[in-house]
Design an enzyme around this catalytic site. Structure first.
Site, mmCIF file in Angstrom:
data_model
loop_
_atom_site.group_PDB
_atom_site.id
_atom_site.type_symbol
_atom_site.label_atom_id
_atom_site.label_comp_id
_atom_site.label_asym_id
_atom_site.label_seq_id
_atom_site.Cartn_x
_atom_site.Cartn_y
_atom_site.Cartn_z
ATOM 1 N N HIS A 140 0.837 -1.207 0.000
ATOM 2 C CA HIS A 140 0.000 0.000 0.000
ATOM 3 C C HIS A 140 0.874 1.261 0.000
ATOM 4 C CE1 HIS A 140 -3.557 2.488 1.504
ATOM 5 N NE2 HIS A 140 -2.515 3.267 1.741
ATOM 6 N N GLU A 141 1.857 1.295 0.900
ATOM 7 C CA GLU A 141 2.686 2.506 1.028
ATOM 8 C C GLU A 141 3.560 2.713 -0.210
ATOM 9 O OE1 GLU A 141 1.886 4.610 3.123
ATOM 10 O OE2 GLU A 141 0.690 3.289 4.389
HETATM 11 NI NI NI Z 1 -2.209 5.340 1.968
#
Ligand code: NI
Length: 171
Positions: A140-141
């Site tokens: 996600h990051e």
């Molecule tokens: Ni995010």
């Protein structure tokens, strides 16, 4: 969501040339992560800096919000120029939320098992295997560094909605 910088490919960091500003950036990012409650991760474009810098941590609290997986806790980690290699093609669905998409959450498919590599602030390279929620958080990051917010990865938008509504139906 909607800020053009969140859709850009972020620039690689050259620590030899940018150490001081990157150290200041990570310090500001940690303050943002810690502001107003438990948050899991933050990427530099979310604070309007288009550089390949991510911070994250995994606590028992952040894990239990979306899934009841028992796993390791990861202390606050600063990643410079991270990269991800999937270790298999197995995908897992899981709930995600994002500081740049406030009030919403959705089900996103992610690689279950990855190996990720990054430099720390001292320029030392780390290579880590991750599965499950840990793997999801890193994916996600790092997506933020390639201009991707998680709604772009949702396959069925009926699995995207307001957190206060969705939380009621998360098993
Ligand atoms: Ni995010």
């Amino acid at each position: 969501m909607g800020e053009p910088i969140l859709n850009l490919i972020a620039s690689p960091v050259d620590l030899a040339k940018e150490y001081e500003e990157i150290e200041q950036l990570t310090s500001d990012m940690i303050a943002t992560l810690n502001y107003g409650g438990e948050k899991t991760g933050l990427a530099a474009p979310q604070v309007f800096v288009s550089k390949r810098v991510v911070i994250f941590r995994i606590s028992k609290q952040s894990k239990s919000r979306y899934e009841s997986v028992v796993g390791e806790e990861i202390p606050l980690t600063i990643m410079i120029n991270p990269s991800i290699k999937p270790m298999s093609n197995v995908l897992e669905d899981g709930y995600e939320a994002c500081l740049s998409v406030p009030g919403l959450m959705g089900i996103v498919p992610r690689y279950r098992d990855i190996e990720y590599t990054y430099s720390d602030l001292e320029g030392k390279t780390h290579c880590v295997r991750a599965s499950g929620f840990h793997s999801r958080v890193v994916q996600h990051e790092c997506d933020h560094l390639d201009g991707l917010l998680y709604p772009k990865r949702i396959k069925d938008l009926s699995n995207f909605g307001f957190s206060d509504v969705m939380t009621g139906i998360v098993p």
